[in-house]
Scaffold this motif. Structure first.
Motif, PDB file in Angstrom:
ATOM      1  N   ALA A  59      35.319  26.253  47.154  1.00  0.00           N
ATOM      2  CA  ALA A  59      34.167  26.826  46.455  1.00  0.00           C
ATOM      3  C   ALA A  59      33.457  25.767  45.616  1.00  0.00           C
ATOM      4  O   ALA A  59      32.220  25.707  45.588  1.00  0.00           O
ATOM      5  N   TYR A  60      34.229  24.929  44.932  1.00  0.00           N
ATOM      6  CA  TYR A  60      33.630  23.872  44.108  1.00  0.00           C
ATOM      7  C   TYR A  60      32.832  22.890  44.967  1.00  0.00           C
ATOM      8  O   TYR A  60      31.755  22.431  44.570  1.00  0.00           O
ATOM      9  N   SER A  61      33.360  22.555  46.128  1.00  0.00           N
ATOM     10  CA  SER A  61      32.655  21.627  47.020  1.00  0.00           C
ATOM     11  C   SER A  61      31.321  22.212  47.461  1.00  0.00           C
ATOM     12  O   SER A  61      30.312  21.501  47.553  1.00  0.00           O
ATOM     13  N   PHE A  62      31.321  23.509  47.730  1.00  0.00           N
ATOM     14  CA  PHE A  62      30.082  24.160  48.146  1.00  0.00           C
ATOM     15  C   PHE A  62      29.050  24.118  47.021  1.00  0.00           C
ATOM     16  O   PHE A  62      27.885  23.776  47.234  1.00  0.00           O
ATOM     17  N   MET A  63      29.468  24.459  45.810  1.00  0.00           N
ATOM     18  CA  MET A  63      28.540  24.450  44.673  1.00  0.00           C
ATOM     19  C   MET A  63      28.049  23.039  44.381  1.00  0.00           C
ATOM     20  O   MET A  63      26.882  22.834  44.025  1.00  0.00           O
ATOM     21  N   ALA A  64      28.928  22.060  44.538  1.00  0.00           N
ATOM     22  CA  ALA A  64      28.533  20.672  44.303  1.00  0.00           C
ATOM     23  C   ALA A  64      27.457  20.243  45.292  1.00  0.00           C
ATOM     24  O   ALA A  64      26.509  19.532  44.933  1.00  0.00           O
ATOM     25  N   SER A  65      27.575  20.687  46.548  1.00  0.00           N
ATOM     26  CA  SER A  65      26.583  20.323  47.561  1.00  0.00           C
ATOM     27  C   SER A  65      25.222  20.941  47.267  1.00  0.00           C
ATOM     28  O   SER A  65      24.190  20.395  47.666  1.00  0.00           O
ATOM     29  N   LEU A  66      25.209  22.074  46.578  1.00  0.00           N
ATOM     30  CA  LEU A  66      23.941  22.683  46.178  1.00  0.00           C
ATOM     31  C   LEU A  66      23.291  21.923  45.026  1.00  0.00           C
ATOM     32  O   LEU A  66      22.074  21.725  45.000  1.00  0.00           O
ATOM     33  N   LEU A  67      24.106  21.498  44.075  1.00  0.00           N
ATOM     34  CA  LEU A  67      23.575  20.758  42.926  1.00  0.00           C
ATOM     35  C   LEU A  67      23.149  19.351  43.300  1.00  0.00           C
ATOM     36  O   LEU A  67      22.173  18.823  42.765  1.00  0.00           O
TER      37      LEU A  67
END
Length: 298
Positions: free
Chosen positions: A109-117
């Motif tokens: 989940a963190y990796s996904f959010m990081a890719s958005l930011l």
């Protein structure tokens, strides 16, 4: 058997008023057996069977949705013309710190959010709380610098995510996340992700773990994609060396089959849009590896 640990809670045979507490075994006649011992044996049998079944049946893990939200600027009524930066993340988490799924799901989940930011962040760098906070800070700092440098220009930055549980049967946990971001430009960006995990070990389950022939699976997936995007193909789009068809980066197991999600630009231009579908296990039963064959029966 574990059920005998609770034998003290079992109903007791009636005590005889004559010699001793219970009649000697050689003195048990058919009537006594049918009246007292047989019901007790049946009760013990079913108690043991039920306890064993309960012990063997995997239980779903408790998945909760967490949120991370922050705003900066004029966000009372955000529009593309306003000077607002906002992040609204909803993401899945395991509500058990000791569960083997806790860390793998969090990192995914963190990796996904990081890719958005930060879409330029290296995919192999798995973020933690601290690095994700740094990405938050960078996102809002970038927006602040833009507003200060171009005070008359619109500056609406927004990043959002949502999460869905696709399967949670105690054996497999499948999750999906969708993301939206806009930081100026011709159009917003849409990102999709999906993953399956072994609920007992936390290990990521890949398509190659489930299917024996990925090329054959890709041919079936292409048929589903063409049906989902029939209008685009009718208007002249088709796969070619510039837009080859491939299996998606986002796929996961469901109770019915294999879920696949295609993002814009993954196999077609942005205008074609995203696509989502499920290929039933019954349609790919010849491709399933032995461990997954029972899914067809279910």
């Amino acid at each position: 058997m574990g059920c005998f640990r609770n034998a003290r809670n079992m109903p007791q045979l009636p005590r005889w008023k004559s010699k001793g507490n219970y009649p000697p075994l050689q003195g048990i006649n058919k009537t006594t057996f049918m009246k007292y011992l047989l019901p007790l044996l049946i009760l013990v049998f079913f108690a043991c069977s039920n306890e064993q079944a309960a012990e063997e049946t995997p239980q779903p893990v408790e998945v909760i949705s967490k949120t991370l939200e922050k705003q900066s600027g004029d966000c009372d009524d955000p529009t593309p013309e306003s000077k607002c930066a906002e992040v609204k993340f909803s993401y899945p988490a395991i509500n058990d710190d000791k569960h083997p799924l806790k860390e793998p799901v969090e990192m995914w989940a963190y990796s996904f959010m990081a890719s958005l930011l930060d879409p330029t962040a290296p995919a192999e760098e798995i973020p933690d709380d601290q690095s994700l906070q740094h990405l938050f800070d960078d996102f809002f700092s970038m927006h602040k610098e833009l507003v200060e440098e171009f005070p008359e220009a619109p500056a609406w930055y927004t990043v959002e995510s949502s999460d869905t549980v696709l399967l949670n049967d105690g054996k497999v946990l499948s999750l999906a996340m969708s993301g939206y971001s806009y930081t100026g430009g011709a159009h917003p960006n849409y990102i999709l992700a999906a993953a399956s995990f072994d609920a007992q070990t936390g290990r990521r389950i890949e398509l190659s773990d489930v299917v024996s022939d990925l090329d054959a699976l890709a041919k079936i997936a292409e048929q589903y994609y063409r049906e989902e995007k029939a209008e685009a193909f009718e208007e002249g789009f088709d796969f070619d060396p510039d837009w080859p068809f491939v299996l998606p980066s986002a796929s996961a197991l469901t109770a019915e089959g294999i879920y696949m999600a295609y993002m814009p630009y993954e196999v077609a231009p942005y205008a074609v849009g995203s696509a989502e579908f499920v290929i039933p296990f019954s349609e790919i039963k010849d491709l399933l590896k032995p461990a997954w064959q029972p899914k067809v029966v279910q």
